[in-house]
Scaffold this active site. Structure first.
Site, PDB file in Angstrom:
ATOM      1  N   LYS A 163       0.835  -1.213   0.000  1.00  0.00           N
ATOM      2  CA  LYS A 163       0.000   0.000   0.000  1.00  0.00           C
ATOM      3  C   LYS A 163       0.868   1.262   0.000  1.00  0.00           C
ATOM      4  O   LYS A 163       0.626   2.182  -0.780  1.00  0.00           O
ATOM      5  CB  LYS A 163      -0.901   0.000   1.238  1.00  0.00           C
ATOM      6  CG  LYS A 163      -1.527   1.338   1.552  1.00  0.00           C
ATOM      7  CD  LYS A 163      -2.369   1.293   2.798  1.00  0.00           C
ATOM      8  CE  LYS A 163      -1.628   1.529   4.102  1.00  0.00           C
ATOM      9  NZ  LYS A 163      -1.327   2.929   4.441  1.00  0.00           N
ATOM     10  N   ASN A 164       1.889   1.272   0.858  1.00  0.00           N
ATOM     11  CA  ASN A 164       2.661   2.505   1.012  1.00  0.00           C
ATOM     12  C   ASN A 164       3.690   2.731  -0.106  1.00  0.00           C
ATOM     13  O   ASN A 164       4.378   3.743  -0.118  1.00  0.00           O
ATOM     14  CB  ASN A 164       3.310   2.561   2.396  1.00  0.00           C
ATOM     15  CG  ASN A 164       2.264   2.797   3.482  1.00  0.00           C
ATOM     16  OD1 ASN A 164       1.118   3.133   3.179  1.00  0.00           O
ATOM     17  ND2 ASN A 164       2.633   2.604   4.732  1.00  0.00           N
ATOM     18  N   ARG A 214      -4.579  10.743   4.622  1.00  0.00           N
ATOM     19  CA  ARG A 214      -3.498  11.727   4.684  1.00  0.00           C
ATOM     20  C   ARG A 214      -2.519  11.586   3.531  1.00  0.00           C
ATOM     21  O   ARG A 214      -1.889  12.563   3.139  1.00  0.00           O
ATOM     22  CB  ARG A 214      -2.657  11.613   5.939  1.00  0.00           C
ATOM     23  CG  ARG A 214      -3.256  11.189   7.154  1.00  0.00           C
ATOM     24  CD  ARG A 214      -2.237  11.119   8.260  1.00  0.00           C
ATOM     25  NE  ARG A 214      -1.173  12.102   8.141  1.00  0.00           N
ATOM     26  CZ  ARG A 214      -1.211  13.326   8.627  1.00  0.00           C
ATOM     27  NH1 ARG A 214      -2.266  13.725   9.280  1.00  0.00           N
ATOM     28  NH2 ARG A 214      -0.203  14.140   8.469  1.00  0.00           N
ATOM     29  N   CYS A 231      -4.512  13.155  13.383  1.00  0.00           N
ATOM     30  CA  CYS A 231      -4.810  11.782  12.992  1.00  0.00           C
ATOM     31  C   CYS A 231      -4.904  10.958  14.273  1.00  0.00           C
ATOM     32  O   CYS A 231      -4.348  11.360  15.297  1.00  0.00           O
ATOM     33  CB  CYS A 231      -3.662  11.321  12.099  1.00  0.00           C
ATOM     34  SG  CYS A 231      -3.543   9.585  11.817  1.00  0.00           S
ATOM     35  N   ARG A 272       1.064  14.471  13.422  1.00  0.00           N
ATOM     36  CA  ARG A 272       1.539  14.281  12.054  1.00  0.00           C
ATOM     37  C   ARG A 272       1.544  15.553  11.199  1.00  0.00           C
ATOM     38  O   ARG A 272       0.833  15.647  10.199  1.00  0.00           O
ATOM     39  CB  ARG A 272       0.739  13.169  11.367  1.00  0.00           C
ATOM     40  CG  ARG A 272       0.809  11.859  12.106  1.00  0.00           C
ATOM     41  CD  ARG A 272       0.026  10.770  11.426  1.00  0.00           C
ATOM     42  NE  ARG A 272       0.723  10.195  10.303  1.00  0.00           N
ATOM     43  CZ  ARG A 272       0.219   9.243   9.537  1.00  0.00           C
ATOM     44  NH1 ARG A 272      -0.992   8.772   9.778  1.00  0.00           N
ATOM     45  NH2 ARG A 272       0.898   8.747   8.527  1.00  0.00           N
ATOM     46  N   ASP A 304       4.584   0.410  12.174  1.00  0.00           N
ATOM     47  CA  ASP A 304       3.375  -0.209  11.609  1.00  0.00           C
ATOM     48  C   ASP A 304       3.207  -1.665  12.032  1.00  0.00           C
ATOM     49  O   ASP A 304       2.197  -2.303  11.699  1.00  0.00           O
ATOM     50  CB  ASP A 304       3.387  -0.109  10.071  1.00  0.00           C
ATOM     51  CG  ASP A 304       3.184   1.325   9.601  1.00  0.00           C
ATOM     52  OD1 ASP A 304       2.747   2.169  10.406  1.00  0.00           O
ATOM     53  OD2 ASP A 304       3.465   1.606   8.413  1.00  0.00           O
ATOM     54  N   ILE A 327       7.983   6.619  17.118  1.00  0.00           N
ATOM     55  CA  ILE A 327       7.674   7.369  15.891  1.00  0.00           C
ATOM     56  C   ILE A 327       6.432   8.260  16.063  1.00  0.00           C
ATOM     57  O   ILE A 327       6.454   9.429  15.703  1.00  0.00           O
ATOM     58  CB  ILE A 327       7.462   6.416  14.690  1.00  0.00           C
ATOM     59  CG1 ILE A 327       8.614   5.405  14.567  1.00  0.00           C
ATOM     60  CG2 ILE A 327       7.259   7.194  13.384  1.00  0.00           C
ATOM     61  CD1 ILE A 327       9.963   5.971  14.196  1.00  0.00           C
ATOM     62  N   ARG A 365      -8.718  -0.396   4.616  1.00  0.00           N
ATOM     63  CA  ARG A 365      -7.838   0.600   3.997  1.00  0.00           C
ATOM     64  C   ARG A 365      -6.487   0.002   3.655  1.00  0.00           C
ATOM     65  O   ARG A 365      -5.800   0.497   2.758  1.00  0.00           O
ATOM     66  CB  ARG A 365      -7.616   1.768   4.968  1.00  0.00           C
ATOM     67  CG  ARG A 365      -8.858   2.565   5.223  1.00  0.00           C
ATOM     68  CD  ARG A 365      -8.535   3.742   6.075  1.00  0.00           C
ATOM     69  NE  ARG A 365      -7.441   4.514   5.471  1.00  0.00           N
ATOM     70  CZ  ARG A 365      -6.936   5.611   5.990  1.00  0.00           C
ATOM     71  NH1 ARG A 365      -7.401   6.065   7.117  1.00  0.00           N
ATOM     72  NH2 ARG A 365      -5.961   6.240   5.384  1.00  0.00           N
TER      73      ARG A 365
END
Ligand code: EPU
Length: 418
Positions: free
Chosen positions: A22-23, A92, A116, A121, A306, A328, A398
């Site tokens: 996805k990223n 985002r 978020c 962020r 993640d 993070i 998502r």
């Protein structure tokens, strides 16, 4: 609103195919704005976020065709350079249109993403970099307006490693006059994938995947077909799923070179992970056999934020006490309260979670609060005794392609309730 009903306690066994990342897909889709032609991109996961980015590109005037994990995006006739609040507020990553729009048109109006669930962020570093490249930045009614006659190369230092910030500025620099250097750039494989895509079209980007990236401006790009990398976080999530259910899963189509930190941590918990010709074999200890393990999230190549939520779910049933430090994002423990509802013994203070392993989790109604928090609830539910109903799984949709199909093939008792 869909819910996921899981009856836990079965060992998951069999094979699972990992989807495209996805990223990687999201920045690469945004990068098609730069290519002024027809882009063919393969291995795209069918996810809500991909649909949102497609809609965003359509609003800009692109045509988007998505079928069988292949995207065809034509950006020849873009008519608009505004990314509206209605879309940015739902995802985002829409802010990734900022760099390429300024590079192509010298003007972009992109809604500020706002806060978020996992943290504040901000995008100050994206804006700092564009300013260094000569863009004039103003803020009006919740929008960032960036304009410039011609972007020029610059030396940009990030004081915090930022993934989409690095990606945005790398895209902005592709047509800039002269050389741009990004220092303390994010090293995530998705940054490298974006650079590889841009280079395949004629960009001159050197060093992506390391903390120093150099970009020499070029006059134009020529579309070239591209296949994106597999999703390393989905891979890690399936390792956690095998681990917590005393399972044995062959994970196919993953890139082991992208998941060293995850694999090493998982091995510390007692999971046996070996490479086979067809993929990664994950063999978990028997029920109750996971060992407690401390972990600290770090930018790549460290242990990814993640994967923190899924790891906590595993450690919730490990033997002993694990300390999990999130470095993070400032608010990424939303899953903890939900896991507690399933009987987990976890305390948090600031950015540290102390996870005292319990013998079993017990099914309960729980609520997904963000993408990876939802994944951790799935991990927990698969090992829990009885029935867990996970509400608000649109978060899960998502970022995880066909999740219930994949876990059900592995033997999970799972049902989507409309
Ligand atoms: N930050 C700033 N200023 C900036 C940019 C970032 O202070 O201008 C801070 C953030 O607030 C955060 C840290 O820097 O504390 C790192 O954030 P980063 O910018 O790297 O995050 P991101 O680019 O917004 C991407 C992924 C996230 C992933 C993070 C960290 C995409 C589309 N998103 O976000 O993915 O968690 O990097 O690896 O690539 C997810 O997939 O579930 C997800 C949230």
């Amino acid at each position: 609103m869909d819910k996921l009903l899981i009856r836990g306690g079965r060992p998951l066994r069999g094979e699972v195919q990992i989807s495209g990342a996805k990223n990687s897909a999201l920045p690469i889709m945004a990068a098609t704005i730069l290519c002024n032609g027809e882009a063919h991109i393969e291995n795209i996961p069918d996810l809500k976020d991909i649909r949102t980015m497609s809609k965003m590109l359509e609003i800009l005037g692109a045509s988007v065709d998505f079928e069988d994990s292949r995207l065809i995006i034509n950006t020849q006739h873009l008519t608009n350079n505004e990314a509206p609040y209605e879309l940015v507020k739902t995802m985002r990553a829409s802010v990734l249109t900022l760099g390429p729009l300024v590079a192509r048109f010298g003007y972009a109006k992109v809604s500020l993403p706002g806060g978020c669930a996992i943290g504040e962020r901000p995008i100050n570093l994206h804006l700092m970099g564009l300013e260094k490249m000569g863009a004039e930045i103003s803020l009006a009614q919740g929008y960032v307006i960036a304009q410039v006659k011609e972007l020029r190369g610059a030396n940009i230092f990030f004081d915090i490693s930022t993934v989409t910030g690095t990606e945005n500025l790398m895209m902005a620099a592709v047509f800039a006059k002269g050389k741009t250097t990004l220092e303390n750039a994010a090293c995530e494989p998705e940054v490298r994938d974006l650079a590889d895509y841009l280079n395949s079209m004629g960009a001159k980007i050197y060093g992506a995947g390391t903390p120093v990236i150099e970009i020499e401006g070029v006059a134009g790009l020529v579309p070239s077909p591209y296949r994106i990398i597999p999703d390393r976080i989905e891979t890690g999530t399936f390792i956690a799923i095998a681990g917590i259910t005393a399972g044995n899963i062959l994970i196919k189509g993953c890139r082991t070179d992208h998941i060293s930190a995850i694999v090493e941590k998982m091995r510390e918990t007692g999971i046996i992970i070996t490479e086979e010709a067809q993929g990664l074999r994950v063999m978990a200890p028997k029920w109750g056999g996971l060992k407690c393990t401390d972990v600290k999230t770090m930018p790549y190549p460290g242990f990814p934020t993640d994967m923190q939520a899924q790891f906590i779910a595993m450690m919730a049933v490990a033997n002993g006490t694990s300390i999990v430090k999130e470095t993070i994002f400032e608010n990424r423990f939303m899953h903890v309260a939900e896991l507690r509802r399933m009987g987990a013994n976890i305390e948090t203070e600031d950015n540290i979670a102390t996870v005292r392993g319990v013998e079993r989790l017990v099914g309960a109604p729980v609520m997904a609060t963000d993408l990876r928090a939802s994944a951790s609830l799935v991990v927990g539910a698969l090992a829990a005794e009885g029935e867990t109903i996970i509400d608000r799984i649109y978060h899960l949709d998502r970022g995880y392609e066909k999740i219930e199909e994949k876990i059900s093939k592995l033997g999970a008792d799972v049902q989507r309730v409309k």
